[in-house]
Design a protein around this motif. Structure first.
Motif, PDB file in Angstrom:
ATOM      1  N   ILE A   1      12.581   7.507 -16.854  1.00 34.35           N
ATOM      2  CA  ILE A   1      12.324   6.190 -16.255  1.00 34.35           C
ATOM      3  C   ILE A   1      11.910   5.191 -17.333  1.00 34.35           C
ATOM      4  CG2 ILE A   1      10.726   4.919 -14.753  1.00 34.35           C
ATOM      5  CD1 ILE A   1      10.789   7.495 -12.914  1.00 34.35           C
ATOM      6  N   GLN A   2      11.052   5.607 -18.246  1.00 33.98           N
ATOM      7  CA  GLN A   2      10.628   4.721 -19.332  1.00 33.98           C
ATOM      8  C   GLN A   2      11.812   4.312 -20.203  1.00 33.98           C
ATOM      9  OE1 GLN A   2       7.586   7.192 -21.062  1.00 33.98           O
ATOM     10  NE2 GLN A   2       5.971   6.335 -19.753  1.00 33.98           N
ATOM     11  N   LEU A   3      12.676   5.264 -20.514  1.00 38.46           N
ATOM     12  CA  LEU A   3      13.866   4.952 -21.315  1.00 38.46           C
ATOM     13  C   LEU A   3      14.796   3.994 -20.575  1.00 38.46           C
ATOM     14  CD1 LEU A   3      14.647   8.487 -22.818  1.00 38.46           C
ATOM     15  CD2 LEU A   3      13.826   6.457 -24.051  1.00 38.46           C
TER      16      LEU A   3
ATOM     17  N   GLN B   1       0.811  -1.215   0.000  1.00 35.15           N
ATOM     18  CA  GLN B   1       0.000   0.000   0.000  1.00 35.15           C
ATOM     19  C   GLN B   1       0.846   1.267   0.000  1.00 35.15           C
ATOM     20  OE1 GLN B   1      -3.373  -0.393  -0.480  1.00 35.15           O
ATOM     21  NE2 GLN B   1      -3.109   1.732  -1.071  1.00 35.15           N
ATOM     22  N   SER B   2       1.896   1.316   0.807  1.00 35.03           N
ATOM     23  CA  SER B   2       2.734   2.515   0.832  1.00 35.03           C
ATOM     24  C   SER B   2       3.434   2.711  -0.514  1.00 35.03           C
ATOM     25  CB  SER B   2       3.752   2.451   1.967  1.00 35.03           C
ATOM     26  OG  SER B   2       4.610   1.344   1.824  1.00 35.03           O
ATOM     27  N   PHE B   3       3.772   1.630  -1.156  1.00 35.50           N
ATOM     28  CA  PHE B   3       4.368   1.655  -2.491  1.00 35.50           C
ATOM     29  C   PHE B   3       3.399   2.292  -3.484  1.00 35.50           C
ATOM     30  CE2 PHE B   3       5.406  -0.562  -6.518  1.00 35.50           C
ATOM     31  CZ  PHE B   3       6.782  -0.422  -6.568  1.00 35.50           C
ATOM     32  N   LEU B   4       2.134   1.938  -3.379  1.00 32.88           N
ATOM     33  CA  LEU B   4       1.114   2.456  -4.286  1.00 32.88           C
ATOM     34  C   LEU B   4       0.705   3.885  -3.962  1.00 32.88           C
ATOM     35  CD1 LEU B   4      -1.168  -0.720  -4.463  1.00 32.88           C
ATOM     36  CD2 LEU B   4       0.500   0.059  -6.165  1.00 32.88           C
ATOM     37  N   ASP B   5       0.755   4.251  -2.683  1.00 36.36           N
ATOM     38  CA  ASP B   5       0.300   5.565  -2.246  1.00 36.36           C
ATOM     39  C   ASP B   5       1.334   6.677  -2.454  1.00 36.36           C
ATOM     40  OD1 ASP B   5      -2.095   4.473  -1.432  1.00 36.36           O
ATOM     41  OD2 ASP B   5      -1.579   4.421   0.694  1.00 36.36           O
ATOM     42  N   SER B   6       2.586   6.319  -2.626  1.00 35.07           N
ATOM     43  CA  SER B   6       3.658   7.316  -2.629  1.00 35.07           C
ATOM     44  C   SER B   6       3.856   7.968  -4.004  1.00 35.07           C
ATOM     45  CB  SER B   6       4.968   6.663  -2.181  1.00 35.07           C
ATOM     46  OG  SER B   6       4.830   6.170  -0.868  1.00 35.07           O
ATOM     47  N   ASP B   7       4.132   9.254  -3.975  1.00 37.70           N
ATOM     48  CA  ASP B   7       4.437  10.004  -5.190  1.00 37.70           C
ATOM     49  C   ASP B   7       5.933  10.062  -5.450  1.00 37.70           C
ATOM     50  OD1 ASP B   7       1.783  10.721  -5.826  1.00 37.70           O
ATOM     51  OD2 ASP B   7       1.843  12.311  -4.330  1.00 37.70           O
ATOM     52  N   ILE B   8       6.705   9.812  -4.419  1.00 34.45           N
ATOM     53  CA  ILE B   8       8.151   9.898  -4.512  1.00 34.45           C
ATOM     54  C   ILE B   8       8.744   8.981  -3.451  1.00 34.45           C
ATOM     55  CG2 ILE B   8       8.546  11.804  -2.888  1.00 34.45           C
ATOM     56  CD1 ILE B   8      10.295  13.071  -5.124  1.00 34.45           C
TER      57      ILE B   8
ATOM     58  N   CYS C   1       8.020   0.323 -11.811  1.00 36.42           N
ATOM     59  CA  CYS C   1       6.624  -0.118 -11.697  1.00 36.42           C
ATOM     60  C   CYS C   1       5.650   1.051 -11.647  1.00 36.42           C
ATOM     61  CB  CYS C   1       6.440  -0.985 -10.459  1.00 36.42           C
ATOM     62  SG  CYS C   1       7.306  -2.554 -10.553  1.00 36.42           S
ATOM     63  N   ARG C   2       6.023   2.091 -10.955  1.00 37.68           N
ATOM     64  CA  ARG C   2       5.099   3.208 -10.741  1.00 37.68           C
ATOM     65  C   ARG C   2       5.369   4.416 -11.644  1.00 37.68           C
ATOM     66  NH1 ARG C   2       1.142   3.902  -8.842  1.00 37.68           N
ATOM     67  NH2 ARG C   2       1.487   5.447  -7.290  1.00 37.68           N
ATOM     68  N   GLU C   3       6.515   4.416 -12.319  1.00 39.46           N
ATOM     69  CA  GLU C   3       6.951   5.568 -13.112  1.00 39.46           C
ATOM     70  C   GLU C   3       6.929   6.839 -12.263  1.00 39.46           C
ATOM     71  OE1 GLU C   3       4.735   5.703 -16.802  1.00 39.46           O
ATOM     72  OE2 GLU C   3       5.889   4.015 -17.611  1.00 39.46           O
ATOM     73  N   LYS C   4       7.452   6.696 -11.072  1.00 39.42           N
ATOM     74  CA  LYS C   4       7.566   7.794 -10.116  1.00 39.42           C
ATOM     75  C   LYS C   4       9.038   7.976  -9.778  1.00 39.42           C
ATOM     76  CE  LYS C   4       3.068   8.236  -9.262  1.00 39.42           C
ATOM     77  NZ  LYS C   4       2.304   9.437  -9.355  1.00 39.42           N
ATOM     78  N   PRO C   5       9.460   9.215  -9.507  1.00 38.79           N
ATOM     79  CA  PRO C   5      10.879   9.479  -9.253  1.00 38.79           C
ATOM     80  C   PRO C   5      11.327   9.109  -7.838  1.00 38.79           C
ATOM     81  CG  PRO C   5       9.632  11.516  -9.167  1.00 38.79           C
ATOM     82  CD  PRO C   5       8.667  10.429  -9.569  1.00 38.79           C
TER      83      PRO C   5
END
Length: 167
Positions: free
Chosen positions: A143-145, A56-63, A78-82
């Motif tokens: 991140i995608q690259l 859940q914390s993995f999914l909830d976090s923006d960074i 997985c999340r494409e988050k920095p």
């Protein structure tokens, strides 16, 4: 000590802070959980994640903020988050790692998936977080690259693995 400093810098900024320690950290420093809770659980924007089975914390976090770990790679891909990396000395478990003459992926990939912050600049963390979030689209592209460069057979690895086993 550095973790506590970071939290003290971030708490007044009113970020939602979720601390999820590596199990080895808890093993090596059994008092850290109690010390964290004693000092920070009074703040409503502080959460200590103790359930290692939960994502859940993995999914909830923006960074994510980290030092040296594979978890930021998973988070970013997985999340494409920095990720913001605190530039601590690398954790070297294999003293002979350089014998194979290949770069360490955790070192090589950091600049692709996030920002690197020197310890001496730790007080600037709120500004760095805000800049990172404001420029999220740049990090998503990087991140995608990086994911394309470092991960093979995305979306079809099960089929390819099955075919290799059959061969």
């Amino acid at each position: 000590k550095l973790l506590f400093t970071i939290i003290k810098i971030l708490i007044p900024q009113n970020y939602r802070i979720i601390i999820r320690l590596h199990p080895m950290t808890l093993h090596q420093n059994p008092k850290i959980k109690k010390n964290l809770l004693d000092e920070f659980q009074k703040y409503k924007n502080f959460t200590y994640e103790s359930n290692f089975d939960s994502i859940q914390s993995f999914l909830d976090s923006d960074i994510m903020i980290s030092d040296w770990s594979g978890a930021p790679i998973e988070f970013a891909f997985c999340r494409e988050k920095p990720v913001i990396f605190i530039d601590t000395p690398p954790k070297i478990r294999n003293k002979n790692w350089n014998d194979i003459n290949l770069p360490c992926i955790e070192d090589e990939i950091r600049s692709y998936i996030g920002a690197i912050v020197k310890i001496k600049n730790i007080a600037n963390l709120p500004t760095i977080i805000n800049n990172t979030l404001e420029n999220n689209y740049e990090f998503v592209r990087k991140i995608q690259l990086a994911r394309q460069k470092y991960i093979f057979n995305i979306g079809k690895s099960g089929d390819i693995a099955a075919n290799e086993i059959i061969k």
